[in-house]
Scaffold this active site. Structure first.
Site, PDB file in Angstrom:
ATOM      1  NE  ARG A 226      -2.585   1.133   3.540  1.00  0.00           N
ATOM      2  CZ  ARG A 226      -3.339   0.966   4.613  1.00  0.00           C
ATOM      3  NH1 ARG A 226      -4.606   0.611   4.493  1.00  0.00           N
ATOM      4  NH2 ARG A 226      -2.843   1.130   5.832  1.00  0.00           N
TER       5      ARG A 226
ATOM      6  CE  LYS B 113      -2.330   4.867   7.417  1.00  0.00           C
ATOM      7  NZ  LYS B 113      -3.407   5.593   8.050  1.00  0.00           N
TER       8      LYS B 113
ATOM      9  CD  GLU C 143     -11.771   6.263   5.153  1.00  0.00           C
ATOM     10  OE1 GLU C 143     -11.200   5.229   5.474  1.00  0.00           O
ATOM     11  OE2 GLU C 143     -11.266   7.104   4.377  1.00  0.00           O
TER      12      GLU C 143
HETATM   13  N1  PMP Z   1      -9.415   4.680   7.244  1.00  0.00           N
HETATM   14  C1  PMP Z   1      -8.565   5.657   7.633  1.00  0.00           C
HETATM   15  C2  PMP Z   1      -8.874   7.049   7.260  1.00  0.00           C
HETATM   16  C3  PMP Z   1      -7.428   5.329   8.386  1.00  0.00           C
HETATM   17  O1  PMP Z   1      -6.570   6.296   8.771  1.00  0.00           O
HETATM   18  C4  PMP Z   1      -7.198   3.986   8.757  1.00  0.00           C
HETATM   19  C5  PMP Z   1      -6.029   3.629   9.621  1.00  0.00           C
HETATM   20  N2  PMP Z   1      -4.847   3.543   8.925  1.00  0.00           N
HETATM   21  C6  PMP Z   1      -8.094   3.009   8.313  1.00  0.00           C
HETATM   22  C7  PMP Z   1      -9.193   3.395   7.559  1.00  0.00           C
HETATM   23  C8  PMP Z   1      -7.867   1.558   8.614  1.00  0.00           C
HETATM   24  O2  PMP Z   1      -6.849   1.048   7.798  1.00  0.00           O
HETATM   25  P1  PMP Z   1      -5.912  -0.142   8.272  1.00  0.00           P
HETATM   26  O3  PMP Z   1      -6.804  -1.284   8.632  1.00  0.00           O
HETATM   27  O4  PMP Z   1      -5.058  -0.450   7.109  1.00  0.00           O
HETATM   28  O5  PMP Z   1      -5.140   0.346   9.434  1.00  0.00           O
END
Ligand code: PMP
Length: 285
Positions: free
Chosen positions: A52, A151, A184
């Site tokens: 990612r 991200k 989200e």
């Molecule tokens: N959405 C956002 C905006 C986030 O910052 C995160 C945390 N990284 C997640 C979802 C969850 O992603 P992950 O399971 O890869 O940590």
């Protein structure tokens, strides 16, 4: 406890771990990051996180100056250097040092930073009781502007929504997209359970494609639990039997109240507890 921080191949004491004020990561939020967990000495979903961050870096035209294999080694080295088996690792890739102007091409070399430490996102008792959350007035970032799949170091939008939650006495907020569909939460993905079916918004809703989210969907599918990636509206949230959030830092946590509406019997539901058990088992593998 003070930690040793990796910066561009060298470990520094926490107090000596410094970056330039001309780094575009600081000046413009120009960079990408990952939150990664290690359980019992093993970096959890290591390949998924590494893939990612390389994809996100590629999207913003940062060429990470090490191979994926070297990155994996650096993550393990950060654990070893800090004597950690269970950890929360923050991996950051910045554009690097440049001038006081946006031009990213004047930045010499991207910087890689790894902080191996710990994190407690929510008070432990809320993992038993479930969270109360709100829907935020702050919409999710439009994917046509900056796709939330990246991200990036630009989290201000999410921070505005997080502030709204905290000001309302809650720990999380749900962000809707420009269509009014559920995207989200500020730092977690969201799932609901309705009539035995597990549902979560699709990537096209404008979300970070969470590694925990994807792992959970796979766990559900492998166990024969119906799981769907479908658009959800606020109505679906209020009418849900159960709701839970997933994220590397949060792991899996039940939501028992949304905008003042109590879900189910107001306690973490049976499907949420079952999936939590399956998730815990996965972290032990
Ligand atoms: N959405 C956002 C905006 C986030 O910052 C995160 C945390 N990284 C997640 C979802 C969850 O992603 P992950 O399971 O890869 O940590």
């Amino acid at each position: 406890m003070a930690c040793k921080v990796y910066i561009d191949g060298t470990f520094y004491d926490e107090s000596e771990a410094k970056v330039s004020v001309f780094d575009h990561g600081l000046l413009y939020g120009d960079g990408v990051f990952e939150g990664i967990r290690a359980y019992n000495g093993k970096v959890f979903l290591c390949q998924e996180h590494i893939d990612r961050i390389y994809e996100g870096a590629n999207y913003i035209c940062i060429n990470i100056p090490m191979t994926k294999k070297e990155m994996e080694k650096a993550l393990y080295a950060a654990l070893k250097e800090n004597g950690l088996k269970d950890a929360y690792i923050r991996l950051i890739v910045t554009r690097g040092t440049g001038c006081l102007g946006l031009n990213p091409f004047k930045c010499v070399k991207p910087s890689i930073i790894i902080i191996a430490s710990s994190i407690e996102l929510y008070p432990p008792e809320l993992y038993e009781q479930g969270l109360s959350i709100i829907t935020s007035a702050v919409p999710a970032v439009n994917p046509e502007a900056l796709n939330p799949r990246v991200k990036s170091l630009n989290y201000l939008n999410n921070i505005l929504a997080k502030m709204e939650a905290l000001n309302a006495g809650m720990f999380e907020a749900i962000m809707l997209n420009s269509q009014g569909n559920v995207a989200e939460c500020t730092g977690d993905n969201i799932f609901i359970v309705k009539n035995g079916v597990v549902k979560t918004p699709p990537v096209t809703a404008g979300i970070l494609e969470g590694c925990t989210r994807n792992a959970l969907l796979k766990l559900a599918k492998d166990a024969g639990i119906p799981a769907q990636e479908v658009n959800l509206q606020r109505y679906d949230l209020y009418a849900a039997d159960e709701c839970f959030l997933t994220g590397t830092a949060a792991e899996l946590i039940a939501v028992t109240k949304i905008d003042g509406r109590i879900l189910g019997d107001g306690k973490p539901g049976p499907m949420t507890r079952k999936l939590l058990g399956m998730f815990r088992d996965l972290t032990k593998k």
